[in-house]
Structures are given as C-alpha cells and as structure tokens.
Design a protein around this motif. Sequence first.
Motif, PDB file in Angstrom:
ATOM      1  N   GLY A  60       0.887  -1.239  -0.037  1.00 50.22           N
ATOM      2  CA  GLY A  60      -0.040   0.040   0.109  1.00 50.22           C
ATOM      3  C   GLY A  60       0.822   1.136  -0.089  1.00 50.22           C
ATOM      4  O   GLY A  60       0.466   2.138  -0.805  1.00 50.22           O
ATOM      5  N   LEU A  61       2.136   1.085   0.727  1.00 55.81           N
ATOM      6  CA  LEU A  61       2.901   2.337   0.817  1.00 55.81           C
ATOM      7  C   LEU A  61       3.343   2.591  -0.281  1.00 55.81           C
ATOM      8  O   LEU A  61       3.600   3.660  -1.070  1.00 55.81           O
ATOM      9  N   GLY A  62       3.748   1.548  -1.109  1.00 59.71           N
ATOM     10  CA  GLY A  62       4.787   1.670  -2.351  1.00 59.71           C
ATOM     11  C   GLY A  62       3.603   1.990  -3.513  1.00 59.71           C
ATOM     12  O   GLY A  62       4.187   3.010  -4.309  1.00 59.71           O
ATOM     13  N   LEU A  63       2.587   1.735  -3.462  1.00 63.41           N
ATOM     14  CA  LEU A  63       1.388   2.090  -4.408  1.00 63.41           C
ATOM     15  C   LEU A  63       1.162   3.621  -4.117  1.00 63.41           C
ATOM     16  O   LEU A  63       1.380   4.457  -5.130  1.00 63.41           O
ATOM     17  N   LEU A  64       1.086   4.011  -2.779  1.00 62.60           N
ATOM     18  CA  LEU A  64       1.042   5.245  -2.845  1.00 62.60           C
ATOM     19  C   LEU A  64       2.291   6.329  -3.135  1.00 62.60           C
ATOM     20  O   LEU A  64       1.997   7.322  -3.750  1.00 62.60           O
ATOM     21  N   ALA A  65       3.301   5.935  -2.784  1.00 61.42           N
ATOM     22  CA  ALA A  65       4.446   6.573  -3.311  1.00 61.42           C
ATOM     23  C   ALA A  65       4.352   6.494  -4.940  1.00 61.42           C
ATOM     24  O   ALA A  65       4.756   7.690  -5.535  1.00 61.42           O
ATOM     25  N   LEU A  66       4.319   5.207  -5.348  1.00 61.70           N
ATOM     26  CA  LEU A  66       4.404   5.303  -7.067  1.00 61.70           C
ATOM     27  C   LEU A  66       3.384   6.126  -7.767  1.00 61.70           C
ATOM     28  O   LEU A  66       3.594   6.864  -8.684  1.00 61.70           O
ATOM     29  N   ILE A  67       2.100   6.426  -7.077  1.00 64.84           N
ATOM     30  CA  ILE A  67       1.218   7.218  -7.952  1.00 64.84           C
ATOM     31  C   ILE A  67       1.237   8.806  -7.896  1.00 64.84           C
ATOM     32  O   ILE A  67       1.114   9.537  -8.705  1.00 64.84           O
ATOM     33  N   HIS A  68       2.552   9.127  -6.966  1.00 66.89           N
ATOM     34  CA  HIS A  68       2.931  10.253  -6.935  1.00 66.89           C
ATOM     35  C   HIS A  68       4.353  10.518  -7.904  1.00 66.89           C
ATOM     36  O   HIS A  68       4.716  11.674  -8.309  1.00 66.89           O
ATOM     37  N   VAL A  69       4.831   9.703  -8.406  1.00 69.13           N
ATOM     38  CA  VAL A  69       6.022   9.588  -9.465  1.00 69.13           C
ATOM     39  C   VAL A  69       5.580  10.822 -10.628  1.00 69.13           C
ATOM     40  O   VAL A  69       6.579  11.349 -10.849  1.00 69.13           O
TER      41      VAL A  69
ATOM     42  N   LEU B 108       9.373  10.551   0.360  1.00 66.46           N
ATOM     43  CA  LEU B 108      10.409  10.526   1.489  1.00 66.46           C
ATOM     44  C   LEU B 108       9.538  10.391   2.667  1.00 66.46           C
ATOM     45  O   LEU B 108       9.764   9.590   3.719  1.00 66.46           O
ATOM     46  N   TYR B 109       8.230  11.035   2.862  1.00 64.10           N
ATOM     47  CA  TYR B 109       7.594  11.010   3.820  1.00 64.10           C
ATOM     48  C   TYR B 109       6.876   9.555   4.204  1.00 64.10           C
ATOM     49  O   TYR B 109       6.806   9.053   5.283  1.00 64.10           O
ATOM     50  N   THR B 110       6.707   8.954   3.088  1.00 67.46           N
ATOM     51  CA  THR B 110       6.258   7.738   3.046  1.00 67.46           C
ATOM     52  C   THR B 110       6.972   6.580   3.552  1.00 67.46           C
ATOM     53  O   THR B 110       6.824   5.711   4.214  1.00 67.46           O
ATOM     54  N   VAL B 111       8.481   6.771   3.013  1.00 65.87           N
ATOM     55  CA  VAL B 111       9.372   5.958   3.570  1.00 65.87           C
ATOM     56  C   VAL B 111       9.669   6.295   5.107  1.00 65.87           C
ATOM     57  O   VAL B 111       9.687   5.309   5.834  1.00 65.87           O
TER      58      VAL B 111
END
Length: 156
Positions: A76-85, A100-103
Amino acid sequence: MMLILLQIVLGIMYANVLEWMIHKYILHDLGKKWKNSIFRFHWSEHHKVARKNKMVDESYNISWWKEMGRAKEVLGLGLLALIHVPLLLITPWFAATTMLYTVAYYFAHKRSHLDKEWGRKWLPWHAWHHLGRDQDKNWGVLLPFTDWILRTNTRN
C-alpha cells in the motif's frame, strides 16, 4: 529557493493529511466496519497485538512478504509513493517530499512497534493511539499536525 522550500512544506502537510485520512477512513472505518475488508488486518491483527503487548508487534521481525498484514502495509505504501511519481515532472520537490514522507512513515512506524521505549519517546501520539482509552484518536503516526488542526489528538 523559496519555491523549493514551499514545495517541501506543502509536501509534508499534504502527506500528513493523506496519512491521517488513510488511517482514519480506510484502515479504521473500513477495517472495523467491514468484516471481509482487505483492510481488516489493521484493526483485527495490528491493533489487537499492539494493545496486548503494550505497543510491541513482533510481526515487524518477520520479512514483510511472509506476513500478510505487513505485505499489505508495504505494498500500500509502495503504491502510494508510485502514484506520486508523475508529479516529479511538475513539482519535483513536492513529489519527492511526499515519497520520502512515506518511507519515513514506514520505518518510524516499524521501529515504534519493535522498540516501545523509542516509540513512546519520539512518537508518543502513536503510542496513545494504540494504548489509550480511545483508539479512534491520534491518526497521525509520523507527525501529529493534522490531529492538532482537526482536534483529533488526545493525550492518554
């Protein structure tokens, strides 16, 4: 320079609001109300274990791909970061800050459940979320800003 700083500040604020909304409306509201929800793990496993063990959740010692609740969190966190690319092309500092906040969220959340003293010192609002009288308060894990603004913070 001012534009970069503005993007970073807005990225932190945006990520904190997003964290608050996902935690409250998806992980808690959907996870608690719908017994067959894919988000049920958060309430029925993570909260149950953390409360029973005074904040410690040993599942964080298991490789994330071997434990379904953790796998859902990481994916879920990976998807969240990915949609912001795509935003990296438009507002690079905003997008990078959000990612970075997600990580940072993941590693701080993990540490708070493996080292309860560290968690109580650096993320006390998250400890209150799990151990306090009302587990439907203190939705911010990494930072409590949105909880302060919306008055959903409580000290237990």
